[in-house]
Motif scaffolding. Structure first.
Motif, PDB file in Angstrom:
ATOM      1  N   ALA A 271      -8.866 122.314  52.080  1.00  0.00           N
ATOM      2  CA  ALA A 271      -8.053 121.701  51.026  1.00  0.00           C
ATOM      3  C   ALA A 271      -6.763 121.100  51.572  1.00  0.00           C
ATOM      4  O   ALA A 271      -6.213 120.165  50.993  1.00  0.00           O
ATOM      5  CB  ALA A 271      -7.736 122.732  49.948  1.00  0.00           C
ATOM      6  N   LYS A 272      -6.264 121.637  52.691  1.00  0.00           N
ATOM      7  CA  LYS A 272      -5.014 121.126  53.248  1.00  0.00           C
ATOM      8  C   LYS A 272      -5.230 119.939  54.187  1.00  0.00           C
ATOM      9  O   LYS A 272      -4.263 119.293  54.598  1.00  0.00           O
ATOM     10  CB  LYS A 272      -4.288 122.252  53.987  1.00  0.00           C
ATOM     11  N   GLU A 273      -6.472 119.694  54.559  1.00  0.00           N
ATOM     12  CA  GLU A 273      -6.757 118.554  55.417  1.00  0.00           C
ATOM     13  C   GLU A 273      -6.694 117.262  54.619  1.00  0.00           C
ATOM     14  O   GLU A 273      -7.124 117.209  53.475  1.00  0.00           O
ATOM     15  CB  GLU A 273      -8.139 118.706  56.054  1.00  0.00           C
ATOM     16  N   GLN A 274      -6.156 116.212  55.254  1.00  0.00           N
ATOM     17  CA  GLN A 274      -6.014 114.924  54.575  1.00  0.00           C
ATOM     18  C   GLN A 274      -6.780 113.833  55.304  1.00  0.00           C
ATOM     19  O   GLN A 274      -6.983 113.887  56.523  1.00  0.00           O
ATOM     20  CB  GLN A 274      -4.540 114.520  54.490  1.00  0.00           C
ATOM     21  N   VAL A 275      -7.190 112.850  54.544  1.00  0.00           N
ATOM     22  CA  VAL A 275      -7.773 111.630  55.086  1.00  0.00           C
ATOM     23  C   VAL A 275      -6.841 110.479  54.733  1.00  0.00           C
ATOM     24  O   VAL A 275      -6.440 110.337  53.570  1.00  0.00           O
ATOM     25  CB  VAL A 275      -9.185 111.387  54.505  1.00  0.00           C
ATOM     26  N   LEU A 276      -6.477 109.692  55.722  1.00  0.00           N
ATOM     27  CA  LEU A 276      -5.530 108.594  55.521  1.00  0.00           C
ATOM     28  C   LEU A 276      -6.241 107.252  55.671  1.00  0.00           C
ATOM     29  O   LEU A 276      -7.009 107.033  56.609  1.00  0.00           O
ATOM     30  CB  LEU A 276      -4.383 108.678  56.536  1.00  0.00           C
ATOM     31  N   ASP A 277      -5.958 106.383  54.719  1.00  0.00           N
ATOM     32  CA  ASP A 277      -6.422 104.999  54.761  1.00  0.00           C
ATOM     33  C   ASP A 277      -5.193 104.157  55.102  1.00  0.00           C
ATOM     34  O   ASP A 277      -4.210 104.154  54.349  1.00  0.00           O
ATOM     35  CB  ASP A 277      -7.006 104.628  53.398  1.00  0.00           C
ATOM     36  N   TYR A 278      -5.219 103.457  56.251  1.00  0.00           N
ATOM     37  CA  TYR A 278      -4.015 102.727  56.665  1.00  0.00           C
ATOM     38  C   TYR A 278      -4.382 101.457  57.430  1.00  0.00           C
ATOM     39  O   TYR A 278      -5.507 101.294  57.904  1.00  0.00           O
ATOM     40  CB  TYR A 278      -3.097 103.612  57.501  1.00  0.00           C
ATOM     41  N   VAL A 279      -3.396 100.571  57.544  1.00  0.00           N
ATOM     42  CA  VAL A 279      -3.572  99.296  58.246  1.00  0.00           C
ATOM     43  C   VAL A 279      -2.590  99.223  59.417  1.00  0.00           C
ATOM     44  O   VAL A 279      -1.410  99.577  59.272  1.00  0.00           O
ATOM     45  CB  VAL A 279      -3.340  98.103  57.294  1.00  0.00           C
ATOM     46  N   PRO A 310      -6.905  86.434  65.040  1.00  0.00           N
ATOM     47  CA  PRO A 310      -8.048  87.192  65.555  1.00  0.00           C
ATOM     48  C   PRO A 310      -8.170  88.525  64.823  1.00  0.00           C
ATOM     49  O   PRO A 310      -7.157  89.182  64.551  1.00  0.00           O
ATOM     50  CB  PRO A 310      -7.701  87.393  67.037  1.00  0.00           C
ATOM     51  N   PRO A 311      -9.392  88.933  64.514  1.00  0.00           N
ATOM     52  CA  PRO A 311      -9.570  90.169  63.736  1.00  0.00           C
ATOM     53  C   PRO A 311      -9.015  91.404  64.421  1.00  0.00           C
ATOM     54  O   PRO A 311      -8.634  92.369  63.741  1.00  0.00           O
ATOM     55  CB  PRO A 311     -11.091  90.256  63.554  1.00  0.00           C
ATOM     56  N   GLU A 312      -8.909  91.367  65.774  1.00  0.00           N
ATOM     57  CA  GLU A 312      -8.395  92.569  66.445  1.00  0.00           C
ATOM     58  C   GLU A 312      -6.894  92.768  66.230  1.00  0.00           C
ATOM     59  O   GLU A 312      -6.351  93.831  66.531  1.00  0.00           O
ATOM     60  CB  GLU A 312      -8.696  92.522  67.958  1.00  0.00           C
ATOM     61  N   GLN A 313      -6.209  91.756  65.682  1.00  0.00           N
ATOM     62  CA  GLN A 313      -4.771  91.902  65.428  1.00  0.00           C
ATOM     63  C   GLN A 313      -4.488  92.758  64.204  1.00  0.00           C
ATOM     64  O   GLN A 313      -3.382  93.293  64.078  1.00  0.00           O
ATOM     65  CB  GLN A 313      -4.118  90.516  65.238  1.00  0.00           C
ATOM     66  N   ILE A 314      -5.443  92.880  63.293  1.00  0.00           N
ATOM     67  CA  ILE A 314      -5.224  93.679  62.086  1.00  0.00           C
ATOM     68  C   ILE A 314      -6.460  94.540  61.842  1.00  0.00           C
ATOM     69  O   ILE A 314      -7.597  94.053  61.846  1.00  0.00           O
ATOM     70  CB  ILE A 314      -4.915  92.784  60.867  1.00  0.00           C
ATOM     71  N   GLN A 315      -6.237  95.805  61.665  1.00  0.00           N
ATOM     72  CA  GLN A 315      -7.335  96.749  61.469  1.00  0.00           C
ATOM     73  C   GLN A 315      -6.987  97.713  60.342  1.00  0.00           C
ATOM     74  O   GLN A 315      -5.851  98.192  60.261  1.00  0.00           O
ATOM     75  CB  GLN A 315      -7.602  97.550  62.756  1.00  0.00           C
ATOM     76  N   ARG A 316      -7.974  97.941  59.509  1.00  0.00           N
ATOM     77  CA  ARG A 316      -7.820  98.948  58.457  1.00  0.00           C
ATOM     78  C   ARG A 316      -8.773 100.093  58.777  1.00  0.00           C
ATOM     79  O   ARG A 316      -9.965  99.861  58.998  1.00  0.00           O
ATOM     80  CB  ARG A 316      -8.122  98.362  57.079  1.00  0.00           C
ATOM     81  N   GLN A 317      -8.251 101.320  58.788  1.00  0.00           N
ATOM     82  CA  GLN A 317      -9.039 102.479  59.157  1.00  0.00           C
ATOM     83  C   GLN A 317      -8.861 103.605  58.135  1.00  0.00           C
ATOM     84  O   GLN A 317      -7.795 103.737  57.540  1.00  0.00           O
ATOM     85  CB  GLN A 317      -8.623 103.001  60.539  1.00  0.00           C
ATOM     86  N   THR A 318      -9.899 104.382  57.993  1.00  0.00           N
ATOM     87  CA  THR A 318      -9.847 105.590  57.168  1.00  0.00           C
ATOM     88  C   THR A 318     -10.245 106.752  58.066  1.00  0.00           C
ATOM     89  O   THR A 318     -11.413 106.881  58.446  1.00  0.00           O
ATOM     90  CB  THR A 318     -10.798 105.492  55.972  1.00  0.00           C
ATOM     91  N   LEU A 319      -9.264 107.574  58.420  1.00  0.00           N
ATOM     92  CA  LEU A 319      -9.473 108.647  59.378  1.00  0.00           C
ATOM     93  C   LEU A 319      -8.843 109.943  58.895  1.00  0.00           C
ATOM     94  O   LEU A 319      -7.844 109.931  58.156  1.00  0.00           O
ATOM     95  CB  LEU A 319      -8.852 108.280  60.738  1.00  0.00           C
ATOM     96  N   SER A 320      -9.402 111.053  59.336  1.00  0.00           N
ATOM     97  CA  SER A 320      -8.763 112.340  59.076  1.00  0.00           C
ATOM     98  C   SER A 320      -7.536 112.456  59.967  1.00  0.00           C
ATOM     99  O   SER A 320      -7.425 111.778  61.004  1.00  0.00           O
ATOM    100  CB  SER A 320      -9.732 113.491  59.348  1.00  0.00           C
TER     101      SER A 320
END
Length: 423
Positions: A271-279, A310-320
């Motif tokens: 329950a204390k673990e978080q998942v972050l969605d960020y750019v 270029p797409p590598e300049q901006i990335q959106r990730q969802t990670l623990s």
């Protein structure tokens, strides 16, 4: 909307009520109050009081019973205006469903009511008002109620962040109820429910009335795991707050009261673990990063400014959290949704924006429940006490709650607009 104590205990209460009806003196059909020119009579009020008392309803006093009859008149009046009526089949189904909550058939239930002085018509009128009101709500309220994904997420997050009760501290009070004295025992228990306001009050009552050895210790029981309680009792205890007394429970030869002194709990695993969605957006300079940050209200806005790059300049990730590089994780830790942080890399700059953070359990990263095997050799999902409620189940709960709140508000509006007068 109508709060009534139902379930298996109702059958015992009906069978053991043993109280004859006590009607007020005077003309039983004397109008006591008019609701839009529809009269509520003394007889109806006495019948409703008796009916509620038999059901052990918490609102079985005279004033509450009269208000319930007034509200029923408003429900029926509104249904009539909308052209809604209850068919015999609908009422019969309602009677059967209500009686079934006490594990009784309609005839058995009506016979038990009759023995306690409640006419069948009183029961039928009670059900009929509920039948038409449900149809009123279905037509007028239900189409207006919506539950958003954000509301579901918020409620699921509340559930995840609320510790699950694992241990309880109870006090007990066992009132003997030998054959022929069930009604007296229940009456004493109900009076204690009304008078007990603190643990000290309950302790004094336990020392005086309880028939178990725990009475010497003011009814106090030691801390115990919740799972040690009988399954039928757990929902009752879980519905209580610390410092609250239970409603009387009928058992063989006794009436039982509990007082919840305190609870202990723990969060669900993970329950204390978080998942972050960020750019992460890499730019030529901190000035460019600050300019774009000032122009961007959401993560989607960043991609507007990244068109043609270029797409590598901006990335959106969802990670623990454990998967995010430490440097980024530290900066993201201080951000709220849609807030930014600019990192000067000496010649270039990274713009970080947090899109959202949520518990890992809510993000669906929790492990699936273990698989069990039935006696027939078929696989079956074992119940997982740590499981998060299903999204649709939670959506339905929120929907029902919102409909109930809207119905209460609508009924209050009907009261305000009605002509309610006394002769």
């Amino acid at each position: 909307m109508r709060r009534i104590l139902l379930g298996a205990a109702m059958a015992a209460m009906l069978a053991g009520s043993g109280v004859a009806p006590a009607f007020a003196q005077g003309n039983p059909f004397q109008p006591l109050v008019y609701v839009n020119d529809s009269a509520v009579t003394r007889y109806e009020l006495e019948q409703r009081i008796r009916f509620l008392q038999i059901l052990r309803a918490p609102d079985g006093d005279r004033a509450s019973a009269e208000q319930a009859l007034i509200d029923d008149r408003l429900r029926i009046f509104t249904a009539d205006q909308m052209g809604i009526t209850a068919s015999d089949a609908q009422i019969d189904a309602g009677l059967a469903e209500f009686a079934g909550r006490a594990n009784l058939g309609v005839e058995e239930f009506v016979r038990a009511l009759s023995q306690a002085g409640v006419e069948q018509q009183t029961f039928r009128d009670f059900i009929a008002a509920g039948v038409v009101w449900r149809e009123v709500l279905r037509q007028r309220i239900v189409p207006q109620v919506r539950v958003s994904d954000a509301e579901v997420d918020q409620e699921l997050q509340r559930v995840i962040e609320t510790p699950r009760i694992t241990h309880i501290a109870l006090s007990e009070l066992i009132i003997p109820a030998p054959p022929g004295q069930e009604a007296q025992a229940m009456g004493l228990a109900e009076s204690l429910v009304q008078s007990v306001r603190s643990e000290a009050d309950f302790a004094a009552a336990a020392r005086r009335y309880s028939a178990t050895p725990s009475a010497e210790d003011s009814g106090r029981l030691p801390w115990m795991p919740l799972e040690n309680l009988p399954p039928s009792l757990r929902p009752i205890i879980l519905s209580m707050s610390a410092g609250q007394i239970s409603q009387p429970l009928s058992v063989e030869g006794a009436v039982v009261l509990f007082f919840l002194r305190d609870t202990r709990g723990s969060l669900r695993p993970g329950a204390k673990e978080q998942v972050l969605d960020y750019v992460r957006f890499r730019l030529a300079s901190t000035a460019d990063a600050n300019r774009i940050a000032a122009l961007s209200d959401t993560c989607a806005d960043l991609f507007v400014h990244a068109r043609g790059l270029p797409p590598e300049q901006i990335q959106r990730q969802t990670l623990s959290q454990s998967q995010i590089p430490a440097g980024d994780a530290i900066r993201l830790a201080s951000l709220d949704d849609n807030e930014t942080s600019v990192i000067n890399l000496g010649g270039t700059a990274d713009l970080l924006m947090l899109c959202s953070r949520q518990p890992a359990l809510l993000a669906g990263t929790a492990q699936k429940p273990p698989v069990a095997v039935t006696a027939e050799g078929e696989e079956a999902t074992a119940p997982d006490p740590n499981a998060v409620p299903d999204r649709e189940e939670m959506r339905n709960q929120i929907f029902s709650r919102k409909v109930g709140q809207a119905a209460d508000n609508y009924l209050a509006e009907l009261r305000a607009n009605a002509i309610i007068r006394r002769p």
